[in-house]
Write a protein that holds these residues in place. Structure first.
Motif, mmCIF file in Angstrom:
data_model
loop_
_atom_site.group_PDB
_atom_site.id
_atom_site.type_symbol
_atom_site.label_atom_id
_atom_site.label_comp_id
_atom_site.label_asym_id
_atom_site.label_seq_id
_atom_site.Cartn_x
_atom_site.Cartn_y
_atom_site.Cartn_z
ATOM 1 N N ASP A 261 32.487 6.853 8.907
ATOM 2 C CA ASP A 261 31.823 6.089 7.859
ATOM 3 C C ASP A 261 32.582 4.794 7.608
ATOM 4 O O ASP A 261 33.581 4.504 8.273
ATOM 5 N N GLN A 267 32.703 11.912 10.211
ATOM 6 C CA GLN A 267 31.628 12.617 9.522
ATOM 7 C C GLN A 267 30.841 13.500 10.481
ATOM 8 O O GLN A 267 30.827 13.249 11.686
ATOM 9 N N GLU B 221 28.915 6.993 -7.200
ATOM 10 C CA GLU B 221 29.495 8.097 -6.439
ATOM 11 C C GLU B 221 30.379 9.022 -7.282
ATOM 12 O O GLU B 221 30.223 10.246 -7.230
ATOM 13 N N VAL B 225 29.602 12.943 -8.061
ATOM 14 C CA VAL B 225 30.496 14.020 -7.610
ATOM 15 C C VAL B 225 30.860 14.933 -8.790
ATOM 16 O O VAL B 225 30.875 16.157 -8.654
ATOM 17 N N ILE B 278 29.515 12.751 1.465
ATOM 18 C CA ILE B 278 30.325 12.480 0.270
ATOM 19 C C ILE B 278 30.782 13.807 -0.349
ATOM 20 O O ILE B 278 31.958 13.992 -0.677
ATOM 21 N N THR B 281 33.325 15.591 1.989
ATOM 22 C CA THR B 281 34.629 14.928 1.993
ATOM 23 C C THR B 281 35.372 15.120 0.675
ATOM 24 O O THR B 281 36.558 15.420 0.658
ATOM 25 N N ARG B 282 34.646 14.998 -0.436
ATOM 26 C CA ARG B 282 35.330 14.988 -1.729
ATOM 27 C C ARG B 282 35.436 16.364 -2.382
ATOM 28 O O ARG B 282 36.341 16.598 -3.171
#
Lengths: 407, 407
Positions: A261, A267, B221, B225, B278, B281-282
């Motif tokens: 990304d 990803q 974002e 989250v 997202i 990853t988070r």
């Protein structure tokens, strides 16, 4: 003699008709004088190990009927497996069995679940606990050994074939000055049964799929691009089914091709999107991509009537086998005639199912590797026959839900 | 007096019920003594400009009936628009009209198509050609001005709501030790009508969607989250609808975030996958992503009965308007009562439709911006009411196809 209780549970990825098997088993067990209580394990063995059992007879009888058309797993499922040396796990499980006076254990699942069922059967023998263990087959992947096909596959195949037909006529209608390529990614990581099922879209029309990328064939980018070019020149458009499990010659999954990304993080991709980008980059054609994902295995709004009836039946047969004293087997469906389509129900040892996988026969694959042939159509066509619809309320299916003691 | 002919054509993205409008118009016109021939333009004005017209009365009558349940565009559609200064195009078009003695032109489409219809109406007046032009509304996006809702929206909304319900119960059942997050990306680049429709999944259950990302709200974002984390802690899982049109504060589409493949090429992404990455990853949670794409606008296998009946009716009303001498209008649906749901049919000038867009009212959006409220549910619920199914043959819908003189 104190009569024994039933414990039924679901395991692995769900299907549109797994609850139909629960319905078959439970509704027959409710009429049996040999059965006292009927328990459903919540979240498969994962919940059973925590003592999370539902007493079915405490639930309203209408809910049992609604199980017959409710998709997905009504009692919750799990991915947990029991390892051979997990003595603590087996001890705990048989404490629960003993506490609830379980004499019959039914596990409704795929390969991994049959492995777990086999181990439970072996452990019961080892410790001298009187338990009848029967596996009930279920998987949209159609890769269970010992059965002509698996309940769940016919409905997923029907859903995917209809979706491919509808998207293909969409693509055809837009192809003059807009989208030329439509791609639909299907599940099926190791065998092409699901991707192949999209070919049934051609039974009443001839608008696609023009190409099916099967995991049984190596993905050769140059060859594929040439094939797409040929189909677009021939038809004005091209529709494609892509199995999530296709691989490059190197052995790596196309979906693992990977990308980074804008922050430089690696990803996850998906095979359909990767293939779309190849066409976009190399041929410059407008592409649309659909990824039905869970929709293909939970589509209770359109299931195969044949599949649903067979799913109910394997639940009933499972009960019959257990009550006749048999243990350590999975129910199978054996095709005895194709025209007219007729089946008989049988059984196969759990350990054979646990240690084998049913791949799609090579003889089903088209010569150029980009689809399937009439032998596949002949095999798959009866499995999607007939339609079965759920009840609706306010425009939405009136499915049934049980408390899962969610967090 | 020599009676005039009809020309009907379809334009823009397809819907599940656009052919139902064709059915309404054609079946009524077949009974009218004022009408001589009925032509369908192939691929909208794109094909008409090439003289690609189909004489409907030459086709078997059973095919007209089957139009009523065949999704997508049976006569082919196009994205082509006529620009004001395209004199060559207008000249050619009216040569065709004259050659085929066309006195009534019906264009079945969305905003852009109504713009084209308006220009054709104006050009007819300018050159003194006796033509009645009526627009027939169609779009799954529900963004047509002057009408309470657009035919096509109700069926797409029903499809998306059912798909979200089925996927949500799937996610719930797997959530104990597997997938925690399910994301479904919907169409709707500029207005959240389609993403919002997934909220109808909650009419008979409460398993999601827990979050809807609407294009009417900026995608933040960090805030998102936190919301996902909250929902997973509360429910044990979280299902999410994502509009393809969500944007960052900068104004750029989330789907344009972009990534580079292993060869360094910049590739197109999609909003659902970007949002999934997202979360992965988070929060490190297992995510599944579905992208129904064309499936949501061609899903003839499950359409809203209300939507289908209204689509047929707008086709009939279009004929009535034209035969009464009216030109330059689009048929509208006006809701006169919500309980019981009742509508009347009216008309709006084409130029008003061409120059306006119907956005989703702010008052429909939930306070936290992550969904819609009861006002939306009240508006949308009647539009998905009732089920309508196609005929089947060999397990596959028996849709109707016309020759499009494809390449």
């Amino acid at each position: 003699m104190k009569s024994k209780n039933i414990l039924y549970a679901q395991s692995g990825g769900v299907t549109s008709v797994i609850n139909a098997s629960a319905y078959g088993l439970i509704s027959k067990a409710l009429k049996s004088e040999e059965i006292n209580k009927i328990y459903a394990g919540i979240y498969g063995i994962s919940g059973i190990l925590e003592g999370n059992l539902l007493d079915i007879k405490e639930e309203p009888i209408e809910k049992i009927h609604a199980l017959s058309y409710t998709p997905s797993s009504a009692f919750g499922s799990c991915r947990r497996r029991l390892k051979d040396d997990d003595n603590e796990g087996f001890n705990r499980l048989f404490q629960i069995f003993d506490e609830y006076n379980v004499g019959y254990f039914f596990y409704n699942g795929g390969n991994d679940s049959m492995d777990t069922a086999h181990k439970i059967d072996q452990y019961a023998i080892k410790i001298g606990y009187d338990l009848k263990v029967i596996g009930i087959p279920k998987t949209i992947d159609n890769d269970l050994y010992g059965t002509d096909h698996s309940p769940g596959y016919g409905s997923a195949a029907k859903y995917l074939a209809i979706s491919m037909l509808e998207s293909s006529i969409d693509t055809r209608s837009m192809s003059k000055d807009s989208t030329k390529i439509f791609i639909m990614e299907t599940m099926g990581r190791h065998a092409g049964w699901l991707a192949a099922s999209t070919s049934l879209a051609k039974l009443n029309a001839d608008f696609g799929p023009h190409i099916i990328l099967l995991p049984e064939r190596i993905f050769d980018e140059d060859n594929f691009v040439n094939k797409v070019k040929y189909e677009v020149e021939k038809n004005g458009y091209c529709t494609i089914a892509v199995s999530e499990g296709i691989r490059y010659k190197s052995g790596s999954f196309v979906s693992d091709m990977g990308y980074t990304d804008s922050f430089g993080n690696r990803q996850l991709g998906d095979a359909g999107r990767v293939v779309a980008n190849i066409i976009l980059t190399r041929l410059g054609l407008k592409v649309h991509v659909a990824v039905p994902d869970y929709l293909q295995r939970s589509s209770g709004h359109i299931v195969s009537k044949t599949d649903r009836e067979e799913a109910i039946k394997v639940g009933e047969v499972a009960l019959d086998l257990a009550l006749s004293g048999i243990s350590g087997f999975m129910v199978t469906i054996n095709r005895v005639s194709n025209e007219p389509y007729q089946v008989q129900y049988g059984k196969v040892p759990l350990f054979e199912v646990a240690n084998n996988t049913k791949y799609m026969p090579e003889e089903f694959i088209a010569d150029d590797g980009y689809g399937v042939n009439d032998k596949f159509i002949k095999y798959a066509k009866p499995l999607i026959f007939g339609e079965s619809y759920p009840d609706y309320k306010d425009g939405i299916p009136d499915y049934v839900y049980f408390p899962l003691n969610e967090k």
